[in-house]
Design a protein around this motif. Structure first.
Motif, PDB file in Angstrom:
ATOM      1  N   ALA A  24       0.832  -1.202   0.000  1.00  0.00           N
ATOM      2  CA  ALA A  24       0.000   0.000   0.000  1.00  0.00           C
ATOM      3  C   ALA A  24       0.868   1.254   0.000  1.00  0.00           C
ATOM      4  N   TYR A  25       1.955   1.195   0.781  1.00  0.00           N
ATOM      5  CA  TYR A  25       2.844   2.359   0.836  1.00  0.00           C
ATOM      6  C   TYR A  25       3.480   2.627  -0.527  1.00  0.00           C
ATOM      7  N   PHE A  26       4.047   1.555  -1.129  1.00  0.00           N
ATOM      8  CA  PHE A  26       4.706   1.751  -2.417  1.00  0.00           C
ATOM      9  C   PHE A  26       3.695   2.104  -3.509  1.00  0.00           C
ATOM     10  N   ALA A  27       2.478   1.557  -3.387  1.00  0.00           N
ATOM     11  CA  ALA A  27       1.447   1.931  -4.352  1.00  0.00           C
ATOM     12  C   ALA A  27       1.105   3.408  -4.222  1.00  0.00           C
ATOM     13  N   SER A  28       0.997   3.886  -2.970  1.00  0.00           N
ATOM     14  CA  SER A  28       0.712   5.312  -2.767  1.00  0.00           C
ATOM     15  C   SER A  28       1.877   6.170  -3.249  1.00  0.00           C
ATOM     16  N   ARG A  29       3.123   5.666  -3.037  1.00  0.00           N
ATOM     17  CA  ARG A  29       4.292   6.388  -3.540  1.00  0.00           C
ATOM     18  C   ARG A  29       4.278   6.456  -5.064  1.00  0.00           C
ATOM     19  N   ASP A  30       3.938   5.303  -5.688  1.00  0.00           N
ATOM     20  CA  ASP A  30       3.876   5.282  -7.152  1.00  0.00           C
ATOM     21  C   ASP A  30       2.778   6.203  -7.663  1.00  0.00           C
ATOM     22  N   ALA A  31       1.631   6.194  -6.973  1.00  0.00           N
ATOM     23  CA  ALA A  31       0.534   7.070  -7.386  1.00  0.00           C
ATOM     24  C   ALA A  31       0.947   8.532  -7.261  1.00  0.00           C
ATOM     25  N   ILE A  34       3.421   9.262 -10.049  1.00  0.00           N
ATOM     26  CA  ILE A  34       2.754   9.394 -11.347  1.00  0.00           C
ATOM     27  C   ILE A  34       2.026  10.730 -11.445  1.00  0.00           C
ATOM     28  N   LYS A  35       1.366  11.111 -10.347  1.00  0.00           N
ATOM     29  CA  LYS A  35       0.664  12.392 -10.343  1.00  0.00           C
ATOM     30  C   LYS A  35       1.651  13.547 -10.493  1.00  0.00           C
ATOM     31  N   LEU A 273      10.022  13.514  -3.947  1.00  0.00           N
ATOM     32  CA  LEU A 273       9.771  13.544  -5.377  1.00  0.00           C
ATOM     33  C   LEU A 273      10.628  14.626  -6.019  1.00  0.00           C
ATOM     34  N   LYS A 274      11.254  14.255  -7.123  1.00  0.00           N
ATOM     35  CA  LYS A 274      12.074  15.196  -7.869  1.00  0.00           C
ATOM     36  C   LYS A 274      12.307  14.611  -9.250  1.00  0.00           C
ATOM     37  N   THR A 275      12.279  15.474 -10.253  1.00  0.00           N
ATOM     38  CA  THR A 275      12.561  15.008 -11.601  1.00  0.00           C
ATOM     39  C   THR A 275      13.334  16.085 -12.333  1.00  0.00           C
ATOM     40  N   VAL A 276      14.186  15.661 -13.243  1.00  0.00           N
ATOM     41  CA  VAL A 276      14.991  16.572 -14.059  1.00  0.00           C
ATOM     42  C   VAL A 276      14.657  16.315 -15.521  1.00  0.00           C
ATOM     43  N   ARG A 277      14.288  17.369 -16.233  1.00  0.00           N
ATOM     44  CA  ARG A 277      13.966  17.261 -17.660  1.00  0.00           C
ATOM     45  C   ARG A 277      14.937  18.144 -18.444  1.00  0.00           C
TER      46      ARG A 277
END
Length: 541
Positions: A24-31, A34-35, A273-277
């Motif tokens: 559930a934790y990893f699913a919430s992290r993935d959700a 993704i968001k 959460l962090k992303t580089v584009r």
């Protein structure tokens, strides 16, 4: 297995619950990821769309100049700029202008063109060592502050010149990279009023520079647009719906010296959460770092995995307690049954041991009685000797009976046996040695041995007159399985003591106890001042 069943049940249910909570934790992290990635994609898409719009402006301006064969007056350029509605459509654009490519010797013609368009006298000084210059010929908005940049050689700036050379080489748009701008231009000395921005150049020529052996010769000049990074990104982020992302834009690579823009809304690092584009702006890469802000909400509550985990642990504990109670009830019944059977078995063993001991004791009593009778002169002597030996055996047995482990202390055994012979008041220093615990066999055998030695000392030795003439000491020699109990019996005060010519029953009883029953050795030394008896017994325990 039954003993560990509650623990196994608890661990199994707890692990299953924790695994579900983990999923559930990893699913919430993935959700959440993704968001957030979707929000980041939207932000990058907005950037690219806005930048494409601004670069299309340069292409449109290029088309306008090409339609006029590159001969555009100030009034025509001003009307064109006003039709763009910069404030309404092109926020972030600080200025739009035209740079004329001026070769050595063409400076005067450029000065006359500025005089003709703006009525201003400008001097374009030649720059040694460069094949061409690029002074500002047209500039919008052309207010009083902007006018002062007319005739300024933009190619004097190395980064701008490099971008213009790339534009000549491939006829594409190229950016100068991060520049420090004042509200009107990018070529002023840095001051506190400077803001971060960039400049994009477009080539203005009469043909395809890529197909010309001398592309500079076919180049008339450059169109340029000055952009202020903060205004540009404020438009991007201010568009509804507002995005819950913090943006950091860097020219080429992530380095503080390359920073173009940073959002005012601080990032929230707790989400992880962090992303580089990477995007391309006029042939130059930009690194865009995106993080969530406080406005970002996760698609599911972060407390759901915690609640699942706690519920699973509570369920596991309940199951373990029920299993434990059942196990205890079963163990109580089993223990009662085992205790009953054990009691019966122990009772039977005790009866068998008692029969065995009684049988051995009777056999020893009979043997002692026969030997005592054989060596007694009359009934009185037999009665005294036999009674004394029976009392010695009884004293040893009594000490074993009082001990829970069926053991007797060597020192206590000596005191009991010597007290029966010499009386209860034994002098200090008579006995010396460490505490030695004797098993049943050694207790019985040594009890009779000490009794016989004391009786002989009373009859024949000086100890018969004074127990102070007797010294008894013992010690343990060796280690482990090689340990030996060393016992010394020393009688002093007797002169010219000689070995007896005849061996009595007491002596034989001593030798039999030591050598046969205890597998030890005994040595008697008849000295001028008395008797010394050395006994060595195996003592591995």
């Amino acid at each position: 297995m039954k003993k560990f069943f509650p623990t196994i049940a608890f661990v199994a249910v707890a692990l299953a619950s924790l695994v579900l909570a983990g999923f559930a934790y990893f699913a919430s992290r993935d959700a959440a990821r993704i968001k957030f990635e979707a929000a980041a994609d939207d932000a990058v898409s907005r950037m690219e769309s806005r930048l494409d719009l601004h670069m299309s402006l340069l292409r449109a301006t290029e088309a306008f100049f090409s339609a006029q064969s590159g001969e555009v007056s100030r009034a025509e350029f001003e009307r064109f700029y006003k039709t763009l509605d910069v404030d309404g459509n092109l926020a972030g654009l600080l200025g739009l202008g035209y740079l004329k490519l001026v070769r050595p010797g063409e400076e005067g013609a450029a000065e006359q063109e500025i005089q003709r368009n703006y009525g201003l006298s400008r001097t374009i000084l030649p720059t040694a060592g460069v094949p061409w210059q690029a002074p500002v010929m047209l500039l919008e908005p052309a207010d009083k502050e902007g006018m002062r940049y007319l005739g300024f050689d933009v190619a004097a700036d190395p980064a701008s010149r490099a971008a213009m050379e790339q534009t000549i080489a491939d006829n594409k748009l190229h950016s100068s990279g991060r520049r420090m701008l004042d509200p009107l231009s990018s070529w002023k000395d840095q001051s506190e009023s400077m803001v971060t921005g960039f400049v994009i150049f477009a080539r203005l020529g009469s043909g395809d520079a890529a197909q010309n052996e001398d592309p500079v010769k076919d180049t008339k000049g450059f169109l340029y647009a000055i952009f202020r990074a903060r205004d540009l990104f404020d438009v991007i982020l201010g568009k509804a719906p507002q995005l819950p992302v913090n943006i950091e834009a860097y020219d080429q690579s992530i380095d503080p010296n390359n920073l173009l823009f940073r959002s005012d809304a601080p990032p929230v690092h707790g989400y992880g959460l962090k992303t580089v584009r990477m995007i391309e702006v006029a042939g130059r890469p930009w690194a865009i770092v995106l993080r969530p802000t406080a406005a970002f909400t996760e698609p599911s509550s972060p407390f759901v995995p915690v609640v699942l985990g706690l519920f699973g642990l509570l369920l596991a504990g309940t199951i373990a307690m029920i299993a434990r109670y059942q196990e205890r009830a079963f163990d109580a019944a089993s223990q009662l049954h085992e205790t009953t059977e054990k009691s019966l078995l122990e009772k039977d063993l005790m009866l068998q041991e008692m029969r065995h001991r009684i049988k051995n004791s009777i056999a020893r009593v009979l043997a002692i009685s026969r030997q005592t009778a054989a060596h007694s002169a009359d009934l009185k002597e037999f009665t005294n000797s036999f009674s004394a030996r029976l009392q010695s055996m009884a004293a040893s047995q009594d000490m074993l009976t009082r001990s829970r482990r069926q053991q007797a202390d060597l020192g206590d055994l000596l005191r009991v046996e010597l007290s029966q012979v010499f009386g209860k008041e034994l002098p200090d220093g008579l006995l010396s040695g460490p505490q030695i615990m004797l098993d049943e066999t050694m207790t019985q055998a040594l009890g009779l041995t000490f009794h016989e030695l004391a009786t002989n000392a009373l009859k024949y030795g000086e100890a018969g007159n004074s127990v102070g003439a007797l010294k008894v000491d013992w010690s343990v020699e060796g280690k482990g399985r090689e340990r030996t109990l060393a016992f010394n019996w020393t009688e002093t005060g007797k002169t010219k003591l000689e070995a007896p010519t005849k061996t009595g029953f007491g002596t034989r009883l001593i030798d039999m106890n030591i050598t046969r029953e205890l597998r030890g050795t005994i040595d008697r030394e008849f000295r001028d001042d008395g008797l010394r008896v050395r006994i060595r017994l195996p003592y591995p325990n």
